[in-house]
Design a protein around this motif. Structure first.
Motif, PDB file in Angstrom:
ATOM      1  N   LEU A  23       0.848  -1.189   0.000  1.00 34.50           N
ATOM      2  CA  LEU A  23       0.000   0.000   0.000  1.00 34.50           C
ATOM      3  C   LEU A  23       0.884   1.239   0.000  1.00 34.50           C
ATOM      4  O   LEU A  23       1.894   1.282   0.705  1.00 34.50           O
ATOM      5  CB  LEU A  23      -0.895   0.024   1.242  1.00 34.50           C
ATOM      6  N   ARG A  24       0.466   2.234  -0.797  1.00 38.58           N
ATOM      7  CA  ARG A  24       1.273   3.433  -0.949  1.00 38.58           C
ATOM      8  C   ARG A  24       0.375   4.654  -1.104  1.00 38.58           C
ATOM      9  O   ARG A  24      -0.750   4.555  -1.590  1.00 38.58           O
ATOM     10  CB  ARG A  24       2.163   3.339  -2.200  1.00 38.58           C
ATOM     11  N   GLU A  25       0.887   5.793  -0.712  1.00 43.30           N
ATOM     12  CA  GLU A  25       0.292   7.094  -1.078  1.00 43.30           C
ATOM     13  C   GLU A  25       1.012   7.596  -2.312  1.00 43.30           C
ATOM     14  O   GLU A  25       2.232   7.771  -2.289  1.00 43.30           O
ATOM     15  CB  GLU A  25       0.497   8.119   0.046  1.00 43.30           C
ATOM     16  N   THR A  26       0.270   7.830  -3.401  1.00 44.55           N
ATOM     17  CA  THR A  26       0.936   8.326  -4.599  1.00 44.55           C
ATOM     18  C   THR A  26       1.203   9.827  -4.532  1.00 44.55           C
ATOM     19  O   THR A  26       2.155  10.302  -5.171  1.00 44.55           O
ATOM     20  CB  THR A  26       0.092   8.053  -5.858  1.00 44.55           C
ATOM     21  N   GLY A  27       0.344  10.582  -3.827  1.00 43.77           N
ATOM     22  CA  GLY A  27       0.444  12.025  -3.851  1.00 43.77           C
ATOM     23  C   GLY A  27      -0.019  12.640  -5.153  1.00 43.77           C
ATOM     24  O   GLY A  27       0.208  13.822  -5.412  1.00 43.77           O
ATOM     25  N   LEU A  28      -0.704  11.833  -5.984  1.00 44.42           N
ATOM     26  CA  LEU A  28      -1.176  12.294  -7.289  1.00 44.42           C
ATOM     27  C   LEU A  28      -2.630  12.713  -7.221  1.00 44.42           C
ATOM     28  O   LEU A  28      -3.395  12.227  -6.378  1.00 44.42           O
ATOM     29  CB  LEU A  28      -1.011  11.179  -8.325  1.00 44.42           C
ATOM     30  N   ASP A  29      -3.031  13.602  -8.128  1.00 44.74           N
ATOM     31  CA  ASP A  29      -4.431  14.025  -8.239  1.00 44.74           C
ATOM     32  C   ASP A  29      -5.060  13.336  -9.447  1.00 44.74           C
ATOM     33  O   ASP A  29      -4.376  12.889 -10.363  1.00 44.74           O
ATOM     34  CB  ASP A  29      -4.524  15.548  -8.434  1.00 44.74           C
ATOM     35  N   GLY A  30      -6.402  13.302  -9.442  1.00 40.60           N
ATOM     36  CA  GLY A  30      -7.107  12.794 -10.621  1.00 40.60           C
ATOM     37  C   GLY A  30      -7.481  11.336 -10.512  1.00 40.60           C
ATOM     38  O   GLY A  30      -7.079  10.629  -9.625  1.00 40.60           O
TER      39      GLY A  30
END
Length: 223
Positions: A216-223
């Motif tokens: 599991l990861r946080e991408t920090g990306l939007d959309g």
């Protein structure tokens, strides 16, 4: 390479490097069984499990399916242009809760756990001959911890340094139900799986052979 070299002693909960914590036996048999069932559903699609093709033409020996965001070397997208052009399965809320529980177990820090908001999961399936070379998880725009859960056959997990693929590194034997979380100073450490230790999987969880690794990861990306 002799399999005996990889029969490592089982540690108690241990900090392998600053911010990198191994919690043996963290996920219960019921939790493992539910997660295996979910992984089987994701493996069917909408973007099915596959061997990822690398830019140089090689093919990874592990099979991968993604949730939330689609990963291909070396970027995230919402649709899987390299597979079938479809959007990946949505990231479920319960998986985020599992990730927060994992961070709490690893770090003993309720505030860090509450802040953790993963939005993607990469599920890798290893048969007895699959490997994962030393690499960094660095396509994300967030430095939040990576949560890694193992189910099925044991493996040697090699956790290295942040500078290169060489030494120093530490080999840890991960077995079914183990948790490994790495963040902080170790967030971008090189890591990999040089060997799977085939046994009988985890029949109680519905996996009779092979190894599942859910990250599991946080991408920090939007959309």
């Amino acid at each position: 390479m002799s399999e005996g070299l990889f029969r490592l002693p089982r540690p108690d909960r241990a900090e392998i490097a600053p911010g990198a914590v191994h919690v043996p036996g963290w996920l219960s048999p019921d939790g493992r069984r539910e997660l295996v069932a979910a992984c089987r559903e994701w493996a069917r699609g909408p973007v099915p499990i596959r061997h990822t093709r690398l830019p140089g033409g090689g093919v990874m020996s592990v099979q991968t399916v993604c949730v939330g965001w689609h990963w291909q070397p070396y970027r995230y997208t919402r649709t899987a242009a390299d597979v079938n052009g479809r959007p990946v399965a949505a990231f479920p809320g319960w998986l985020g809760e599992l990730g927060r529980s994992a961070v709490a177990a690893a770090y003993g820090d309720p505030e860090a756990a509450a802040r953790y908001s993963p939005d993607t999961a990469l599920i890798n399936f290893y048969d007895g001959s699959a490997r994962m070379g030393l690499h960094q998880d660095k396509e994300e725009r967030s430095d939040a911890p990576v949560v890694s859960i193992s189910i099925g056959d044991s493996c040697v997990f090699r956790f290295g340094n942040t500078e290169n693929r060489g030494r120093p590194y530490t080999d840890v034997e991960l077995v079914s139900g183990d948790l490994f979380v790495f963040g902080g100073p170790s967030r971008f450490a090189y890591h990999g799986v040089p060997k799977v230790l085939p046994g009988n999987g985890d029949p109680a969880a519905g996996l009779t052979g092979g190894r599942l690794n859910i990250t599991l990861r946080e991408t920090g990306l939007d959309g």
